[in-house]
Every structure is written in C-alpha cells, then in structure tokens.
Write a protein that holds these residues in place. Structure first.
Motif, PDB file in Angstrom:
ATOM      1  N   TYR A  22       0.948  -1.301   0.119  1.00  0.00           N
ATOM      2  CA  TYR A  22      -0.003   0.181   0.075  1.00  0.00           C
ATOM      3  C   TYR A  22       0.856   1.275   0.082  1.00  0.00           C
ATOM      4  N   GLN A  23       0.343   2.412  -0.590  1.00  0.00           N
ATOM      5  CA  GLN A  23       1.091   3.594  -0.607  1.00  0.00           C
ATOM      6  C   GLN A  23       0.255   4.740  -0.281  1.00  0.00           C
ATOM      7  N   ASP A  24       0.561   5.699   0.463  1.00  0.00           N
ATOM      8  CA  ASP A  24      -0.114   6.816   0.880  1.00  0.00           C
ATOM      9  C   ASP A  24      -0.514   7.683  -0.348  1.00  0.00           C
ATOM     10  N   PRO A  25      -1.932   8.058  -0.464  1.00  0.00           N
ATOM     11  CA  PRO A  25      -2.198   8.723  -1.628  1.00  0.00           C
ATOM     12  C   PRO A  25      -1.671  10.243  -1.692  1.00  0.00           C
ATOM     13  N   ASN A  26      -1.644  10.565  -0.542  1.00  0.00           N
ATOM     14  CA  ASN A  26      -0.862  11.975  -0.458  1.00  0.00           C
ATOM     15  C   ASN A  26       0.601  12.232  -0.164  1.00  0.00           C
ATOM     16  N   ASP A  27       1.421  11.268   0.072  1.00  0.00           N
ATOM     17  CA  ASP A  27       2.817  11.213   0.010  1.00  0.00           C
ATOM     18  C   ASP A  27       3.244   9.802  -0.291  1.00  0.00           C
ATOM     19  N   PRO A  28       3.576   9.612  -1.460  1.00  0.00           N
ATOM     20  CA  PRO A  28       3.903   8.380  -2.084  1.00  0.00           C
ATOM     21  C   PRO A  28       5.112   7.810  -1.374  1.00  0.00           C
ATOM     22  N   THR A  29       5.750   8.516  -0.697  1.00  0.00           N
ATOM     23  CA  THR A  29       7.153   8.043   0.009  1.00  0.00           C
ATOM     24  C   THR A  29       6.962   6.907   1.112  1.00  0.00           C
ATOM     25  N   ARG A  30       5.549   7.283   1.495  1.00  0.00           N
ATOM     26  CA  ARG A  30       5.341   6.610   2.941  1.00  0.00           C
ATOM     27  C   ARG A  30       4.391   5.053   2.116  1.00  0.00           C
ATOM     28  N   THR A  31       4.739   3.797   2.782  1.00  0.00           N
ATOM     29  CA  THR A  31       4.189   2.710   2.083  1.00  0.00           C
ATOM     30  C   THR A  31       4.137   1.723   3.191  1.00  0.00           C
ATOM     31  N   TRP A  32       3.288   0.800   3.073  1.00  0.00           N
ATOM     32  CA  TRP A  32       2.909  -0.310   3.936  1.00  0.00           C
ATOM     33  C   TRP A  32       3.060  -1.794   3.456  1.00  0.00           C
ATOM     34  N   PHE A  42      -2.379   5.277   6.787  1.00  0.00           N
ATOM     35  CA  PHE A  42      -3.729   4.163   6.317  1.00  0.00           C
ATOM     36  C   PHE A  42      -4.803   4.391   7.065  1.00  0.00           C
ATOM     37  N   GLN A  43      -4.795   4.317   8.374  1.00  0.00           N
ATOM     38  CA  GLN A  43      -5.996   4.157   9.014  1.00  0.00           C
ATOM     39  C   GLN A  43      -6.792   5.665   8.894  1.00  0.00           C
ATOM     40  N   ALA A  44      -6.108   6.663   8.805  1.00  0.00           N
ATOM     41  CA  ALA A  44      -6.717   8.146   8.522  1.00  0.00           C
ATOM     42  C   ALA A  44      -7.337   8.172   7.053  1.00  0.00           C
ATOM     43  N   ALA A  45      -6.751   7.392   6.141  1.00  0.00           N
ATOM     44  CA  ALA A  45      -7.319   7.342   4.930  1.00  0.00           C
ATOM     45  C   ALA A  45      -8.532   6.644   5.005  1.00  0.00           C
ATOM     46  N   LEU A  46      -8.373   5.392   5.703  1.00  0.00           N
ATOM     47  CA  LEU A  46      -9.740   4.492   5.575  1.00  0.00           C
ATOM     48  C   LEU A  46     -10.766   5.372   6.514  1.00  0.00           C
ATOM     49  N   ASP A  47     -10.489   6.087   7.584  1.00  0.00           N
ATOM     50  CA  ASP A  47     -11.492   6.942   8.150  1.00  0.00           C
ATOM     51  C   ASP A  47     -12.324   8.042   7.301  1.00  0.00           C
ATOM     52  N   ALA A  48     -11.223   8.492   6.405  1.00  0.00           N
ATOM     53  CA  ALA A  48     -11.851   9.474   5.539  1.00  0.00           C
ATOM     54  C   ALA A  48     -12.540   8.758   4.258  1.00  0.00           C
ATOM     55  N   PRO A  51     -11.139   3.333   0.100  1.00  0.00           N
ATOM     56  CA  PRO A  51     -11.162   2.269   0.170  1.00  0.00           C
ATOM     57  C   PRO A  51      -9.662   1.663   0.171  1.00  0.00           C
ATOM     58  N   PRO A  52      -9.337   0.485   0.709  1.00  0.00           N
ATOM     59  CA  PRO A  52      -7.972   0.113   0.609  1.00  0.00           C
ATOM     60  C   PRO A  52      -7.561  -0.393  -0.631  1.00  0.00           C
ATOM     61  N   GLU A  53      -8.383  -0.550  -1.639  1.00  0.00           N
ATOM     62  CA  GLU A  53      -8.055  -1.087  -3.006  1.00  0.00           C
ATOM     63  C   GLU A  53      -7.416   0.324  -3.769  1.00  0.00           C
ATOM     64  N   GLU A  54      -7.725   1.336  -3.236  1.00  0.00           N
ATOM     65  CA  GLU A  54      -7.246   2.630  -4.052  1.00  0.00           C
ATOM     66  C   GLU A  54      -5.695   3.080  -3.752  1.00  0.00           C
ATOM     67  N   MET A  55      -5.404   2.226  -2.568  1.00  0.00           N
ATOM     68  CA  MET A  55      -4.065   2.445  -2.169  1.00  0.00           C
ATOM     69  C   MET A  55      -3.115   1.559  -2.395  1.00  0.00           C
TER      70      MET A  55
END
Length: 58
Positions: A22-32, A42-48, A51-55
């Motif tokens: 997975y990659q942060d949509p706002n900062d591509p240098t952050r991955t998981w 990742f959790q903040a994006a889910l809360d917003a 969907p995980p598929e978009e990351m």
C-alpha cells in the motif's frame, strides 16, 4: 575451521523483507506491506472513506 558466520548462516539475516503493498495517496514515499499494525496514514485514509483498493501499489 575456516568458516565465517555468514557462510554457516547462508549470508542472510533470517528475516524475509516484504515488498510494500500500500502507498499513501498524499505522500507516495510512505508505504506499508500490509503486515502488522496499520500505520496512521493508512487508518486516517480509511476513516476518510478511502477504500484500501485505491491505495494498492500497482
């Protein structure tokens, strides 16, 4: 006997390194990798509502 520790252990640390999934949509240098605890971004994006598929990294 002429053997080093790396020779006996196969030269590896014993831990497998997983590729990021997975990659942060706002900062591509952050991955998981998708393993372990979810990172804050990742959790903040889910809360917003993202969907995980978009990351997923293509």
């Amino acid at each position: 006997m002429g053997f080093s520790l790396a020779d006996l252990a196969g030269g590896k640390s014993g831990k497998a390194v997983s590729a990021p999934k997975y990659q942060d949509p706002n900062d591509p240098t952050r991955t998981w990798t998708g393993r372990g605890r979810k990172p804050g971004w990742f959790q903040a994006a889910l809360d917003a509502g993202t969907p995980p598929e978009e990351m997923l990294i293509a």
